[in-house]
Design a protein around this motif. Structure first.
Motif, PDB file in Angstrom:
ATOM      1  N   VAL A  75       0.856  -1.181   0.000  1.00 15.97           N
ATOM      2  CA  VAL A  75       0.000   0.000   0.000  1.00 15.97           C
ATOM      3  C   VAL A  75       0.894   1.233   0.000  1.00 15.97           C
ATOM      4  O   VAL A  75       1.805   1.341   0.819  1.00 15.97           O
ATOM      5  CB  VAL A  75      -0.923   0.039   1.244  1.00 15.97           C
ATOM      6  N   MET A  76       0.672   2.147  -0.937  1.00 10.26           N
ATOM      7  CA  MET A  76       1.404   3.406  -0.966  1.00 10.26           C
ATOM      8  C   MET A  76       0.396   4.544  -1.008  1.00 10.26           C
ATOM      9  O   MET A  76      -0.493   4.542  -1.858  1.00 10.26           O
ATOM     10  CB  MET A  76       2.335   3.497  -2.179  1.00 10.26           C
ATOM     11  N   TYR A  77       0.521   5.487  -0.074  1.00  9.71           N
ATOM     12  CA  TYR A  77      -0.449   6.579  -0.042  1.00  9.71           C
ATOM     13  C   TYR A  77       0.236   7.919   0.153  1.00  9.71           C
ATOM     14  O   TYR A  77       1.269   8.040   0.795  1.00  9.71           O
ATOM     15  CB  TYR A  77      -1.515   6.353   1.031  1.00  9.71           C
ATOM     16  N   GLU A  78      -0.388   8.921  -0.462  1.00 13.22           N
ATOM     17  CA  GLU A  78       0.166  10.267  -0.478  1.00 13.22           C
ATOM     18  C   GLU A  78      -0.042  10.965   0.864  1.00 13.22           C
ATOM     19  O   GLU A  78      -1.028  10.724   1.573  1.00 13.22           O
ATOM     20  CB  GLU A  78      -0.508  11.067  -1.600  1.00 13.22           C
ATOM     21  N   GLY A 137      -5.472   2.067  -8.595  1.00 11.37           N
ATOM     22  CA  GLY A 137      -5.185   3.436  -8.191  1.00 11.37           C
ATOM     23  C   GLY A 137      -6.467   4.098  -7.721  1.00 11.37           C
ATOM     24  O   GLY A 137      -7.511   3.961  -8.363  1.00 11.37           O
ATOM     25  N   ILE A 138      -6.412   4.805  -6.606  1.00 11.85           N
ATOM     26  CA  ILE A 138      -7.596   5.430  -6.027  1.00 11.85           C
ATOM     27  C   ILE A 138      -7.294   6.894  -5.718  1.00 11.85           C
ATOM     28  O   ILE A 138      -6.241   7.207  -5.164  1.00 11.85           O
ATOM     29  CB  ILE A 138      -8.029   4.697  -4.737  1.00 11.85           C
ATOM     30  N   LEU A 144      -3.836   7.053  -3.730  1.00  7.96           N
ATOM     31  CA  LEU A 144      -3.613   5.797  -3.008  1.00  7.96           C
ATOM     32  C   LEU A 144      -3.390   4.704  -4.039  1.00  7.96           C
ATOM     33  O   LEU A 144      -4.162   4.560  -4.986  1.00  7.96           O
ATOM     34  CB  LEU A 144      -4.828   5.472  -2.131  1.00  7.96           C
ATOM     35  N   PHE A 145      -2.328   3.917  -3.842  1.00  8.38           N
ATOM     36  CA  PHE A 145      -2.004   2.815  -4.751  1.00  8.38           C
ATOM     37  C   PHE A 145      -1.983   1.528  -3.932  1.00  8.38           C
ATOM     38  O   PHE A 145      -1.297   1.447  -2.910  1.00  8.38           O
ATOM     39  CB  PHE A 145      -0.635   3.049  -5.404  1.00  8.38           C
ATOM     40  N   ILE A 146      -2.760   0.522  -4.357  1.00  7.80           N
ATOM     41  CA  ILE A 146      -2.755  -0.753  -3.641  1.00  7.80           C
ATOM     42  C   ILE A 146      -2.420  -1.881  -4.611  1.00  7.80           C
ATOM     43  O   ILE A 146      -2.872  -1.907  -5.754  1.00  7.80           O
ATOM     44  CB  ILE A 146      -4.096  -1.012  -2.933  1.00  7.80           C
ATOM     45  N   TYR A 147      -1.597  -2.828  -4.134  1.00  4.82           N
ATOM     46  CA  TYR A 147      -1.039  -3.886  -4.976  1.00  4.82           C
ATOM     47  C   TYR A 147      -1.204  -5.220  -4.268  1.00  4.82           C
ATOM     48  O   TYR A 147      -0.876  -5.359  -3.091  1.00  4.82           O
ATOM     49  CB  TYR A 147       0.432  -3.576  -5.240  1.00  4.82           C
ATOM     50  N   ARG A 148      -1.745  -6.180  -5.009  1.00  2.00           N
ATOM     51  CA  ARG A 148      -1.992  -7.531  -4.471  1.00  2.00           C
ATOM     52  C   ARG A 148      -2.752  -7.469  -3.145  1.00  2.00           C
ATOM     53  O   ARG A 148      -2.341  -8.027  -2.136  1.00  2.00           O
ATOM     54  CB  ARG A 148      -0.686  -8.306  -4.323  1.00  2.00           C
TER      55      ARG A 148
END
Length: 205
Positions: A104-107, A181-182, A189-193
């Motif tokens: 999870v990567m978020y700004e 991508g959200i 917000l980027f969520i992966y797997r």
């Protein structure tokens, strides 16, 4: 004179479009993509194991994430037959390569509220509606206006890892397989797997 009038009309049209799109989710996404490409974003990046336990937490500026295309599978013509799931990440100019586990990567400006909101949902809704019209309306909101939503994010084994909320939420396909991508109130917000569910806030009230 006519040429000047034509130029003026084009400028007015362009300004009007910018004004209309300035509150548009699609415009926000376009802006975020440009910002990521040029200077990156101020982000927090977290990875999790199958049980939803954090593996690492990295914070930094100039954050960017994309598919590592050198791992794409191509045919004899050079056409891509399978896109890579390997992530090429940069934080502050330093590279991170990641594949496999939940990420999870978020700004900066977004807050993980997992500990503030119940992770189990039970809804009994008896409102009647027209599914066909609902789909049109929901697609419109996703593109242009966004909706107030709660996003419950889980690991691949269904363990809660993060929760985000926002008044204007839209979601988009990215160029990375198994990712979403959200845009949440103008932040990325980027969520992966991940397993995840987005609930319209009104549904849970």
């Amino acid at each position: 004179m006519k040429q000047n009038l034509k130029r003026f009309s084009l400028l007015v049209l362009a300004a009007s479009l910018i004004f209309v799109l300035s509150g548009c989710q699609l415009f926000d996404l376009w802006g975020k993509n440009i910002e990521k490409a040029l200077k990156g974003l101020d982000v927090t990046l977290q990875t999790y194991d199958a049980d939803g336990q954090p593996i690492d937490t990295i914070k930094g500026v100039s954050g960017n994430i994309s598919r590592d295309t050198k791992f794409d599978i191509t045919n004899e013509k050079g056409d891509t037959t399978k896109q890579s799931s390997v992530l090429n990440i940069t934080i502050g100019g330093k590279q991170i390569t990641h594949v496999g586990s939940t990420l999870v990567m978020y700004e900066k400006g977004l807050k993980d509220v997992m500990n503030e909101i119940p992770q189990n949902v039970s809804v009994d809704n008896t409102d009647r509606s027209m599914p066909f019209l609902n789909k049109i309306v929901n697609n419109y909101h996703n593109l242009f206006a966004g909706k107030s939503k709660i996003i419950l994010i889980r690991s691949q084994q269904g363990k809660p890892v993060a929760t985000f909320t926002g008044n204007k939420v839209s979601y988009w396909q990215t160029d990375v397989p198994n990712s979403t991508g959200i845009i949440i109130d103008g932040k990325y917000l980027f969520i992966y797997r991940c397993d995840f569910t987005m609930y319209e806030t009104k549904l849970l009230e």
